[in-house]
Design a protein around this motif. Structure first.
Motif, PDB file in Angstrom:
ATOM      1  N   THR A 256     149.484 115.557 -30.606  1.00 59.42           N
ATOM      2  CA  THR A 256     150.839 115.592 -30.072  1.00 59.42           C
ATOM      3  C   THR A 256     151.500 114.249 -30.352  1.00 59.42           C
ATOM      4  N   ALA A 257     152.767 114.300 -30.657  1.00 61.78           N
ATOM      5  CA  ALA A 257     153.560 113.092 -30.864  1.00 61.78           C
ATOM      6  C   ALA A 257     154.845 113.269 -30.075  1.00 61.78           C
ATOM      7  N   SER A 258     155.094 112.346 -29.166  1.00 57.22           N
ATOM      8  CA  SER A 258     156.299 112.465 -28.344  1.00 57.22           C
ATOM      9  C   SER A 258     157.081 111.173 -28.410  1.00 57.22           C
ATOM     10  N   GLY A 259     158.379 111.334 -28.478  1.00 54.07           N
ATOM     11  CA  GLY A 259     159.290 110.203 -28.490  1.00 54.07           C
ATOM     12  C   GLY A 259     160.373 110.422 -27.464  1.00 54.07           C
ATOM     13  N   GLU A 260     161.395 109.620 -27.565  1.00 54.52           N
ATOM     14  CA  GLU A 260     162.492 109.686 -26.603  1.00 54.52           C
ATOM     15  C   GLU A 260     163.126 111.076 -26.549  1.00 54.52           C
ATOM     16  N   ASP A 261     163.337 111.688 -27.706  1.00 51.18           N
ATOM     17  CA  ASP A 261     163.991 113.002 -27.746  1.00 51.18           C
ATOM     18  C   ASP A 261     163.318 113.939 -28.757  1.00 51.18           C
ATOM     19  N   SER A 262     161.999 113.821 -28.898  1.00 47.37           N
ATOM     20  CA  SER A 262     161.290 114.690 -29.836  1.00 47.37           C
ATOM     21  C   SER A 262     159.873 114.947 -29.347  1.00 47.37           C
ATOM     22  N   PHE A 263     159.334 116.077 -29.813  1.00 47.29           N
ATOM     23  CA  PHE A 263     157.946 116.405 -29.498  1.00 47.29           C
ATOM     24  C   PHE A 263     157.381 117.200 -30.659  1.00 47.29           C
ATOM     25  N   THR A 264     156.175 116.832 -31.089  1.00 45.80           N
ATOM     26  CA  THR A 264     155.485 117.540 -32.159  1.00 45.80           C
ATOM     27  C   THR A 264     154.115 117.962 -31.662  1.00 45.80           C
ATOM     28  N   PHE A 265     153.764 119.209 -31.949  1.00 51.44           N
ATOM     29  CA  PHE A 265     152.463 119.775 -31.602  1.00 51.44           C
ATOM     30  C   PHE A 265     151.815 120.279 -32.881  1.00 51.44           C
ATOM     31  N   ILE A 266     150.601 119.800 -33.156  1.00 52.64           N
ATOM     32  CA  ILE A 266     149.823 120.292 -34.286  1.00 52.64           C
ATOM     33  C   ILE A 266     148.482 120.754 -33.739  1.00 52.64           C
ATOM     34  N   GLY A 267     148.161 122.006 -33.958  1.00 55.03           N
ATOM     35  CA  GLY A 267     146.888 122.555 -33.515  1.00 55.03           C
ATOM     36  C   GLY A 267     146.091 123.071 -34.695  1.00 55.03           C
ATOM     37  N   LEU A 268     144.828 122.664 -34.780  1.00 54.97           N
ATOM     38  CA  LEU A 268     143.924 123.125 -35.828  1.00 54.97           C
ATOM     39  C   LEU A 268     142.737 123.815 -35.179  1.00 54.97           C
TER      40      LEU A 268
END
Length: 167
Positions: A131-143
């Motif tokens: 997971t990568a989270s910032g002020e106004d973003s979020f990324t989810f990568i699942g393997l």
């Protein structure tokens, strides 16, 4: 005794399948939303990619071939909408807590946080979530797959060292 072993084996298989379904459910829930970019790669695609010779990331010593061949599926969600970011983040946290994922690595810099969680045994990682989270973003990568833990951790360490050199 055989009945007990069969019951335990069935329970383990159901739990692993349920976890894969949870990751897929998160993907399915948000993949069609506006302001969400989504990518799904199936086991069929990984089998096809696995026939390609080993490859490196450009200008990097990271080898991906054997890791790619060990994957069954990959889910990626990238969101820039504050409300949706919060919802996706909450669902991912619930998944991590429900199955007691191990925090493998965390990086924080300039208001952004990257976390890598794994679930599996000492030898094999069955589930990997970044997971990568910032002020106004979020990324989810699942393997999902059967990744050799030692090899995966070695490649993650190489990637982290390369990031440090680029700064």
């Amino acid at each position: 005794m055989k009945r007990i072993l069969a019951t335990v084996a069935a329970a383990v298989l159901l739990a692993v399948n349920a976890l894969a379904q949870d990751g897929k459910a998160i993907y399915n829930k948000y993949s069609d939303c506006d302001d969400v970019s989504a990518v799904y790669i199936s086991s069929a695609m990984f089998r096809m990619i696995g026939k390609v010779p080993d490859m490196n990331l450009s200008s990097s010593p990271i080898k991906l071939g054997s890791l790619i061949r060990s994957l069954d599926s990959m889910y990626v969600l990238d969101c820039d909408d504050d409300e949706l970011c919060g919802e996706i983040s909450t669902d991912v946290r619930k998944l991590l807590k429900k199955y007691e994922f191990e925090l493998l690595m965390e990086m924080k810099e300039s208001g952004e946080t990257v976390r890598i969680h794994t679930l599996g045994s000492e030898k094999v990682v069955n589930h990997f979530i970044l997971t990568a989270s910032g002020e106004d973003s979020f990324t989810f990568i699942g393997l999902d797959g059967k990744m050799d833990r030692e090899e995966l951790e070695k490649e993650i360490a190489k990637a982290a060292r390369n990031l440090d050199r680029e700064d």
